[in-house]
Each structure stands twice: as C-alpha cells, then as structure tokens.
Scaffold this motif. Structure first.
Motif, short mmCIF file in Angstrom:
data_model
loop_
_atom_site.label_atom_id
_atom_site.label_comp_id
_atom_site.label_asym_id
_atom_site.label_seq_id
_atom_site.Cartn_x
_atom_site.Cartn_y
_atom_site.Cartn_z
N UNK A 98 0.87 -1.19 0.00
CA UNK A 98 0.00 0.00 0.00
C UNK A 98 0.90 1.23 0.00
N UNK A 99 1.52 1.50 -1.14
CA UNK A 99 2.57 2.52 -1.22
C UNK A 99 2.07 3.94 -1.06
N UNK A 100 0.75 4.14 -1.10
CA UNK A 100 0.18 5.46 -0.83
C UNK A 100 0.22 5.81 0.65
N UNK A 101 0.36 4.80 1.51
CA UNK A 101 0.49 4.99 2.95
C UNK A 101 1.98 5.14 3.24
N UNK A 102 2.38 6.30 3.77
CA UNK A 102 3.80 6.58 3.97
C UNK A 102 4.48 5.53 4.86
N UNK A 103 3.78 5.05 5.89
CA UNK A 103 4.36 4.02 6.75
C UNK A 103 4.65 2.75 5.96
N UNK A 104 3.69 2.32 5.13
CA UNK A 104 3.90 1.12 4.32
C UNK A 104 5.00 1.33 3.28
N UNK A 105 5.07 2.53 2.73
CA UNK A 105 6.15 2.84 1.77
C UNK A 105 7.52 2.71 2.44
N UNK A 106 7.62 3.20 3.67
CA UNK A 106 8.90 3.11 4.40
C UNK A 106 9.25 1.64 4.65
N UNK A 107 8.26 0.84 5.07
CA UNK A 107 8.52 -0.59 5.29
C UNK A 107 8.90 -1.28 3.98
N UNK A 108 8.22 -0.92 2.91
CA UNK A 108 8.54 -1.49 1.59
C UNK A 108 9.99 -1.17 1.23
N UNK A 109 10.36 0.09 1.35
CA UNK A 109 11.72 0.51 0.99
C UNK A 109 12.77 -0.11 1.92
N UNK A 110 12.42 -0.29 3.20
CA UNK A 110 13.33 -0.94 4.15
C UNK A 110 13.62 -2.36 3.69
N UNK A 111 12.57 -3.08 3.30
CA UNK A 111 12.77 -4.45 2.83
C UNK A 111 13.62 -4.50 1.57
N UNK A 112 13.38 -3.58 0.66
CA UNK A 112 14.16 -3.53 -0.58
C UNK A 112 15.62 -3.18 -0.27
N UNK A 113 15.83 -2.24 0.66
CA UNK A 113 17.20 -1.88 1.05
C UNK A 113 17.92 -3.06 1.71
N UNK A 114 17.20 -3.81 2.56
CA UNK A 114 17.80 -5.00 3.18
C UNK A 114 18.19 -6.00 2.11
N UNK A 115 17.33 -6.17 1.11
CA UNK A 115 17.66 -7.10 0.02
C UNK A 115 18.93 -6.63 -0.68
N UNK A 116 19.09 -5.34 -0.87
CA UNK A 116 20.31 -4.82 -1.49
C UNK A 116 21.55 -5.12 -0.66
N UNK A 117 21.47 -4.93 0.64
CA UNK A 117 22.60 -5.26 1.51
C UNK A 117 22.91 -6.74 1.49
#
Length: 144
Positions: A98-117
């Motif tokens: 639910x990327x329109x919800x800023x909290x969910x966007x942050x969690x989404x990006x956190x997961x993507x960043x962890x995948x990058x690491x």
C-alpha cells in the motif's frame, strides 16, 4: 605484505562481520517476535489475504531465525543471504504494497534496502570472520 595493507585487510574483515551482524539482527529479532506472539502474526498473514497462515508463520520463523543466525555466524552466507533477500522482496510485495500509505512505503523501501545489503553478501561472501572462512582455511590446511 606491508603494514598498511595488513591493517586495511583486517578492518575490511571486521566491517564484513559487523555488516552481517547488523543485517542478521532484524531477522533474528523479527523471528523471535513471531515465535513469542504467533497469533498476531497469523492474523497479519490472514489480513493480507494469504492462505495457510499457520504454515506461513512457521516458515517465516524458520527463515528469519535460522537464516538470521546462519548469516550472523557466516554459515553458508552467500546462499543464506540470497534466501533472505528473496524473502525480503516477497514480504515487501505481499505485506507492504500500500505505497500510498507513507508508513507502508517506508517498510517497503526498508525491505528492498535490506535485500540490497544482502545481495552484497551474495556478491562478496561472508568475509574473514565467519564460519565459511574458517572452513575454507581448514580445507586449505588439510590439502597442503
């Protein structure tokens, strides 16, 4: 080997170990949390509309705890990091879409960043301070 090169190699090895520990911490913490409060996790899985919530809970605990501990110790670090990276992307897409919800966007990006690491561990390995490296040194010594 000169002193500067030796110091650089030692600090890179320490940085690799610290990076693995920091990446592993979130998975271990999350896995323990799920194990201690299974009903909340089952409800969350069901609220996302996914089937087999109890099986999903067991799988998540095994992946997060098992993978987190293995990553922290540097056991099969490349394959474990790849599995955790895939897990992170899948959970981002399934639970934080639910990327329109800023909290969910942050969690989404956190997961993507962890995948990058984690993909950095896949690419470069666990580093010198790991059980993978200790096993490699033992095999080299036995071959000599």
């Amino acid at each position: 080997m000169n002193t500067i090169a030796t110091q650089s190699a030692a600090s890179q090895s320490a940085v690799s170990a610290i990076g693995r520990l920091l990446l592993a911490a979130i998975f271990i913490f999350s896995g323990v949390g799920k194990a201690l409060a299974p009903a909340g996790t089952i409800g969350y899985i069901e609220s996302a509309g996914l089937p087999f919530a109890t099986l999903g809970l067991v799988a998540a605990i095994a992946i997060e705890l098992g993978g987190g501990v293995m990553l922290a110790l540097g056991i099969k670090a490349r394959i474990v990091a790849l599995g955790l990276a895939l897990f992170s992307v899948v959970t981002a897409l399934a639970f934080h879409n639910a990327l329109g919800d800023q909290n969910q966007l942050i969690h989404f990006m956190k997961n993507i960043a962890m995948a990058g690491g984690l993909l950095q561990v896949v690419a470069f390995g666990a580093g010198a301070y790991s059980l993978d490296a200790a096993g490699s040194r033992k095999r080299v010594a036995q071959a000599a």
